[in-house]
Structure formats: C-alpha cells, structure tokens
Motif scaffolding. Structure first.
Motif, PDB file in Angstrom:
ATOM      1  N   LEU A   1       0.825  -1.208   0.000  1.00 31.63           N
ATOM      2  CA  LEU A   1       0.000   0.000   0.000  1.00 31.63           C
ATOM      3  C   LEU A   1       0.859   1.257   0.000  1.00 31.63           C
ATOM      4  CD1 LEU A   1      -2.849  -0.927   2.517  1.00 31.63           C
ATOM      5  CD2 LEU A   1      -3.130  -0.465   0.090  1.00 31.63           C
ATOM      6  N   ARG A   2       1.868   1.288   0.853  1.00 31.91           N
ATOM      7  CA  ARG A   2       2.709   2.476   0.961  1.00 31.91           C
ATOM      8  C   ARG A   2       3.682   2.595  -0.213  1.00 31.91           C
ATOM      9  NH1 ARG A   2       1.972   4.758   6.076  1.00 31.91           N
ATOM     10  NH2 ARG A   2       3.668   6.219   5.679  1.00 31.91           N
ATOM     11  N   GLY A   3       4.065   1.462  -0.793  1.00 27.20           N
ATOM     12  CA  GLY A   3       5.004   1.501  -1.912  1.00 27.20           C
ATOM     13  C   GLY A   3       4.343   1.550  -3.269  1.00 27.20           C
ATOM     14  N   ALA A   4       3.014   1.592  -3.305  1.00 25.26           N
ATOM     15  CA  ALA A   4       2.272   1.525  -4.571  1.00 25.26           C
ATOM     16  C   ALA A   4       2.589   2.694  -5.497  1.00 25.26           C
ATOM     17  CB  ALA A   4       0.772   1.477  -4.285  1.00 25.26           C
ATOM     18  N   ARG A   5       2.860   2.371  -6.756  1.00 25.40           N
ATOM     19  CA  ARG A   5       3.134   3.389  -7.783  1.00 25.40           C
ATOM     20  C   ARG A   5       2.309   3.090  -9.022  1.00 25.40           C
ATOM     21  NH1 ARG A   5       8.371   5.925  -6.964  1.00 25.40           N
ATOM     22  NH2 ARG A   5       9.391   5.017  -5.153  1.00 25.40           N
ATOM     23  N   GLY A   6       1.739   4.123  -9.608  1.00 22.35           N
ATOM     24  CA  GLY A   6       0.968   3.956 -10.834  1.00 22.35           C
ATOM     25  C   GLY A   6      -0.341   3.234 -10.581  1.00 22.35           C
ATOM     26  N   ASN A   7      -1.236   3.317 -11.538  1.00 22.05           N
ATOM     27  CA  ASN A   7      -2.546   2.671 -11.373  1.00 22.05           C
ATOM     28  C   ASN A   7      -2.426   1.163 -11.193  1.00 22.05           C
ATOM     29  OD1 ASN A   7      -3.700   5.172 -11.669  1.00 22.05           O
ATOM     30  ND2 ASN A   7      -4.270   4.887 -13.805  1.00 22.05           N
ATOM     31  N   SER A   8      -1.564   0.543 -11.990  1.00 24.37           N
ATOM     32  CA  SER A   8      -1.408  -0.912 -11.888  1.00 24.37           C
ATOM     33  C   SER A   8      -0.825  -1.308 -10.543  1.00 24.37           C
ATOM     34  CB  SER A   8      -0.519  -1.424 -13.027  1.00 24.37           C
ATOM     35  OG  SER A   8       0.711  -0.716 -13.057  1.00 24.37           O
ATOM     36  N   GLY A   9       0.099  -0.504 -10.028  1.00 21.71           N
ATOM     37  CA  GLY A   9       0.687  -0.792  -8.726  1.00 21.71           C
ATOM     38  C   GLY A   9      -0.312  -0.628  -7.593  1.00 21.71           C
ATOM     39  N   VAL A  10      -1.138   0.416  -7.688  1.00 27.39           N
ATOM     40  CA  VAL A  10      -2.158   0.644  -6.660  1.00 27.39           C
ATOM     41  C   VAL A  10      -3.176  -0.496  -6.665  1.00 27.39           C
ATOM     42  CG1 VAL A  10      -4.076   2.126  -5.935  1.00 27.39           C
ATOM     43  CG2 VAL A  10      -1.903   3.149  -6.613  1.00 27.39           C
ATOM     44  N   ILE A  11      -3.613  -0.916  -7.851  1.00 29.00           N
ATOM     45  CA  ILE A  11      -4.574  -2.022  -7.946  1.00 29.00           C
ATOM     46  C   ILE A  11      -3.970  -3.310  -7.386  1.00 29.00           C
ATOM     47  CG2 ILE A  11      -5.848  -3.508  -9.548  1.00 29.00           C
ATOM     48  CD1 ILE A  11      -6.207  -0.980 -11.318  1.00 29.00           C
ATOM     49  N   LEU A  12      -2.691  -3.552  -7.701  1.00 26.29           N
ATOM     50  CA  LEU A  12      -2.012  -4.728  -7.158  1.00 26.29           C
ATOM     51  C   LEU A  12      -1.986  -4.668  -5.631  1.00 26.29           C
ATOM     52  CD1 LEU A  12      -0.379  -7.325  -7.812  1.00 26.29           C
ATOM     53  CD2 LEU A  12       1.689  -5.908  -7.767  1.00 26.29           C
ATOM     54  N   SER A  13      -1.697  -3.494  -5.082  1.00 21.12           N
ATOM     55  CA  SER A  13      -1.654  -3.351  -3.621  1.00 21.12           C
ATOM     56  C   SER A  13      -3.025  -3.569  -2.996  1.00 21.12           C
ATOM     57  CB  SER A  13      -1.105  -1.971  -3.237  1.00 21.12           C
ATOM     58  OG  SER A  13      -2.037  -0.934  -3.485  1.00 21.12           O
ATOM     59  N   GLN A  14      -4.074  -3.154  -3.687  1.00 22.10           N
ATOM     60  CA  GLN A  14      -5.428  -3.361  -3.173  1.00 22.10           C
ATOM     61  C   GLN A  14      -5.827  -4.838  -3.239  1.00 22.10           C
ATOM     62  OE1 GLN A  14      -7.549  -1.317  -1.660  1.00 22.10           O
ATOM     63  NE2 GLN A  14      -6.203   0.458  -1.766  1.00 22.10           N
ATOM     64  N   LEU A  15      -5.341  -5.542  -4.243  1.00 29.89           N
ATOM     65  CA  LEU A  15      -5.572  -6.993  -4.307  1.00 29.89           C
ATOM     66  C   LEU A  15      -4.924  -7.677  -3.102  1.00 29.89           C
ATOM     67  CD1 LEU A  15      -4.938  -7.608  -8.129  1.00 29.89           C
ATOM     68  CD2 LEU A  15      -7.117  -7.907  -6.942  1.00 29.89           C
ATOM     69  N   PHE A  16      -3.688  -7.278  -2.798  1.00 31.88           N
ATOM     70  CA  PHE A  16      -3.010  -7.845  -1.627  1.00 31.88           C
ATOM     71  C   PHE A  16      -3.740  -7.467  -0.342  1.00 31.88           C
ATOM     72  CE2 PHE A  16       1.134  -7.693  -4.206  1.00 31.88           C
ATOM     73  CZ  PHE A  16       1.017  -9.021  -4.564  1.00 31.88           C
TER      74      PHE A  16
END
Length: 490
Positions: free
Chosen positions: A64-79
């Motif tokens: 969540l804190r390291g999320a970058r870009g839309n794809s990174g944010v979505i990946l963090s939300q999946l986790f």
C-alpha cells in the motif's frame, strides 16, 4: 510463495513495460508493479520468525505504501483484500484461498472509481471466479492453484477482445500480464522449484558516492552580518543536487569559520488552513508551480510515478491543516487517493488533475479566502475546461486509432487519445493544435521541454498566431523530460 511471485514479476518487468499500448519512451507498468511488490517483499524479508498474521500485514502495508501507478495501486489493493481474509488463520486451505481471492477482487474494484474491463482487474476477477467455483470441490491446493492460474492466463488472452486499443496494438494488457507473473512465480515456490529470492537491487553493487568541492567568491559592498551569512548558506542548500556538508564562509584573509547546516525543526508558526503538494518534472514547470503558491513539489510524472509513501511524506512537510494534492497525471491519481485514505494527522484532498496544464489551472483558481469544500469544487470544475496536448516520440512501430506509427515518429496526444502522427515534429504539433482549437478557444500555452528549445517553440507559436490571430499565445520553458511540448488550450 509471495517472495517468489515478487521475484518473477521483477524478472519480467521490462517485457511487461514493452506491452504498453502507447509506444512512448516511458512504458512503466512493469516498473511500477515491481516497485510496488518489492516494497512489500522487503517488508516481509525484514520479519523474523513471523506468523501468518504478521506476514500478510507486511505484504498489505508494504504494498500500500510503496504503490506506484494505477497498476501498482490495484495490485496493492488486491493484496490488501487477500490479507484481510488470510490474516485470520494460521494455515490456509482451498476454501480460505477462495474467499481471499474473492475479497481481493472486491477490494480492488472499490478502489477504482470507473473500473475498465480488459485490464488487470478483469484478469483478477477471472482468477477469483475460478477460485470461488472450486470451493468445496477439492482440497488439493496445487490443483487449485493450477486451475486458477490457467483461468487467469485465459482471461489475459481475451483482453484484446475487450479493449480494441489492445487488439490494434497486438498486445495483451500489461497490468494483467504482471498479475499473471506474480501468480506463476508463487506457484513455482508452491511446487518446490528453486527460486533465488534476491532482488536486482540486492544483487547490484552499492552505488559509490562522489564528493565535489565547490569554491567561489562573493563580493559584497559592506561586511555581511551573521544572518546574511546564514541566508547564503540556505541558498546554497536550496540549489544543491546532493547532500551538503562542511560549508565554510568567511571574510577574505580572516580565519575560516564553519557555518552549521540548519537543523530540521518542527515549524514554529501555526498551521495554515490550506496548502498544496504537486507532482511535476522539469525545472521550469517546478518554478511555475512554486510561483503560483505550491508549498511542496514532488519530482516525477509520466516517467517516474511517485509512490503513496512519497506523497504522504510530501504532505507531512506542508504546515497546513488541509493539503490539496495535484497529481497532474492520470497514472498518479490512484496513489494520491490511497495516500488520502491512509493519512491520519491532516486532511488530504486530491484534485484529479490528469495533466500539467490542469494542475496550473487548479492553482490559479484557488482562493485562500474560500473554504476547502468551495475550493475543491471550483478547482475540479475549472480543470474540466482545460484541453491538453503533448508531443513526444515513438519508440516502436505500432498502430493506434487506425494511425500507423513508425519508430521515431512524433505523436501529438490529446486528452482522449492520439491526435496526430508525423515524422516532422512541426507538422505533428500543428495538426494536434488544429484538432484542439475551437471557436471558444482564447489562450494557447506552450511549455517546451526535452527535444525542443525557446526558438523552436516561438517559431511554432508564431505559426499558430498567424493561423488563429484571435488567440493569445503564451510560451514558457517547462524543462520536462519525454515530452518536447506540453500545450494547453483554454
């Protein structure tokens, strides 16, 4: 399994970058997803004899804190969604994993205001649907994972049929491919495949620091007071591109006296009501935002998306009760929203600026005497009236919006897609402007950056003025990378 999934994504990041539809020199989906997952992987590696709850908390918080870009944010939300379910158990079964997959997708979809099919979300949902369908049908986790990954791969293969722009470019969705790489890597660990968990950053030698000694003479009409020496010190600190130490300032011929670097202290002044954080790259653009009242600038943009944590750190440096964040890029808005959700000690309001001109308009619209709510409404309304065009070069051959693009061509991109393509940058620029200008247009602002200069920008400005004499033309140095020109039409 998680570390193996992270490693597999890292290993494939450049390939994933190349799957980006637009052939601009900043394909960053693979990079953003890798930096996101590696933030979580590093948090996991730091744990010592951790239990299930601690591990998944590190995965969730780190991503969540390291999320970058839309794809990174979505990946963090999946986790994040996955962790909510799994954290309640010491061991996972097929049924628990099924619930975790379902929760992961629900959480990710909620984080995106307008979910688009044919993306990483679609691939995640395909995998989750398969996981749910297997609940109660088997207890074999290996068989379960094989079936889920097969469905994720099949859904990924269908993404070009869901998004015409993918089909025309001849690629699958890059974010979806990144997610499949994570699942495939996790499966490798599950079946006992040998995996080197060291990241590229860990394998690379530590960078060596280079020290520079800079000397110059300041000639003053009269002896300088101590406060003036401190002002010189502060100015040197401000313009430095590295860490400053051992600054010495003294009158010529006198004994050199060291001036201590200023200590970072909590602001003595009471917090103001509202402040600004903005994201941009380029000295010219940074100066423009600062002069318009932005309190803190985060270097970044299309080629370097700041993380959620970067935005939180910037907000912390602004001495204000409410901080407006201007992402100035559609690929940074989700990370900014995530920062707003996480921040606890002050209010963050994200103005969804998708371009640099929208960010500038938002700052111009700001009224310090109005309320937070009124300013938010006014800025959001005004940025919708800004048309933005950006000129950059293609890094590969492809086809977009029925326009054939050759490696090295110049492309003019508007708010909703590709506007022009030509081997001549001037032609591409003018064709883009023709499609942006309407009878309601009054001002065209040109910000020139990498690949251009003042004289070339003025030449193009003169050509626009000759064709559209009623328009006011403004030309400024932006200094931005990747884009030779950023243009707004209002």
């Amino acid at each position: 399994m998680f570390l193996s999934g992270a490693k597999n994504l890292e290993a494939k990041k450049e390939w994933i970058n190349e799957l980006n539809v637009f052939p601009v020199p900043d394909g960053d989906t693979g990079t953003n997803m890798t930096m996101t997952i590696m933030s979580a992987a590093n948090a996991v590696k730091e744990l010592d004899n951790a239990d299930m709850k601690t591990v998944v908390k590190a995965i969730s918080s780190g991503s969540l804190r390291g999320a970058r870009g839309n794809s990174g944010v979505i990946l963090s939300q999946l986790f994040r969604g996955f962790a909510k379910v799994v954290s309640g158990y010491d061991e996972v079964t097929v049924d628990i994993l099924s619930e975790a997959f379902e929760k992961a997708v629900q959480t990710a979809y909620k984080a995106v205001m307008q979910p688009k099919e044919g993306t990483i979300l679609t691939v995640a949902r395909g995998a989750a649907d398969k996981a749910v369908s297997m609940k109660g049908r088997t207890k074999d986790i290996v068989a379960f994972c094989e079936a889920v990954i097969a469905e994720a791969e099949a859904t990924l293969a269908k993404t070009p049929d869901m998004l015409p722009v993918l089909k025309q470019a001849g690629v699958v969705d890059s974010g979806g491919q990144g997610l499949v790489c994570v699942l495939q890597g996790a499966y490798d660990a599950l079946i006992g495949k040998d995996v080197d968990y060291a990241s590229e950053a860990e394998a690379a030698p530590a960078p060596t620091k280079t020290k520079y000694i800079v000397e110059f003479v300041v000639e003053a009409d009269a002896p300088l007071a101590s406060y003036q020496l401190k002002e010189i010190q502060a100015k040197i600190e401000k313009i430095a591109v590295g860490e400053i130490s051992d600054i010495k300032i003294a009158e010529e011929g006198a004994e050199t006296v060291a001036v201590e670097a200023p200590k970072k202290e909590e602001p003595a002044e009471p917090a103001k009501e509202m402040g600004f954080v903005s994201i941009a790259t380029g000295e010219g653009l940074t100066s423009i935002f600062t002069e318009l009242g932005c309190d803190y600038m985060i270097p970044g943009g299309q080629t370097m998306n700041p993380s959620t944590d970067d935005i939180l750190s910037a907000v912390e440096k602004v001495n204000a009760k409410t901080v407006f964040v201007l992402p100035n890029n559609k690929n940074i808005i989700l990370a900014a929203n995530q920062a707003a959700d996480i921040c606890e000690d002050k209010q963050i309001v994200v103005i969804p600026t998708k371009t640099i001109p929208q960010g500038i308009t938002a700052l111009i619209t700001f009224d310090p005497d109005a309320s937070v709510e009124d300013n938010q409404a006014a800025m959001t309304e005004e940025i919708a009236n800004v048309k933005t065009g950006q000129v950059t070069y293609a890094v590969r051959d492809t086809m977009i919006d029925d326009k054939e693009i050759k490696n090295g061509d110049w492309m003019g991109m508007g708010d909703s897609g590709l506007l022009s393509v030509n081997a001549d940058i001037s032609v591409a620029f003018k064709e883009m402007i023709d499609l942006m200008v309407s009878e309601d247009s009054s001002v065209v602002s040109i910000y020139w950056g990498e690949g251009s200069d003042q004289s070339k920008a003025e030449e193009l400005g003169a050509a626009i003025e000759a064709k559209y004499p009623d328009l006011e033309i403004e030309i400024s140095e932006g200094g931005q990378a990747v884009y030779a020109y950023i243009v707004s039409v209002e």
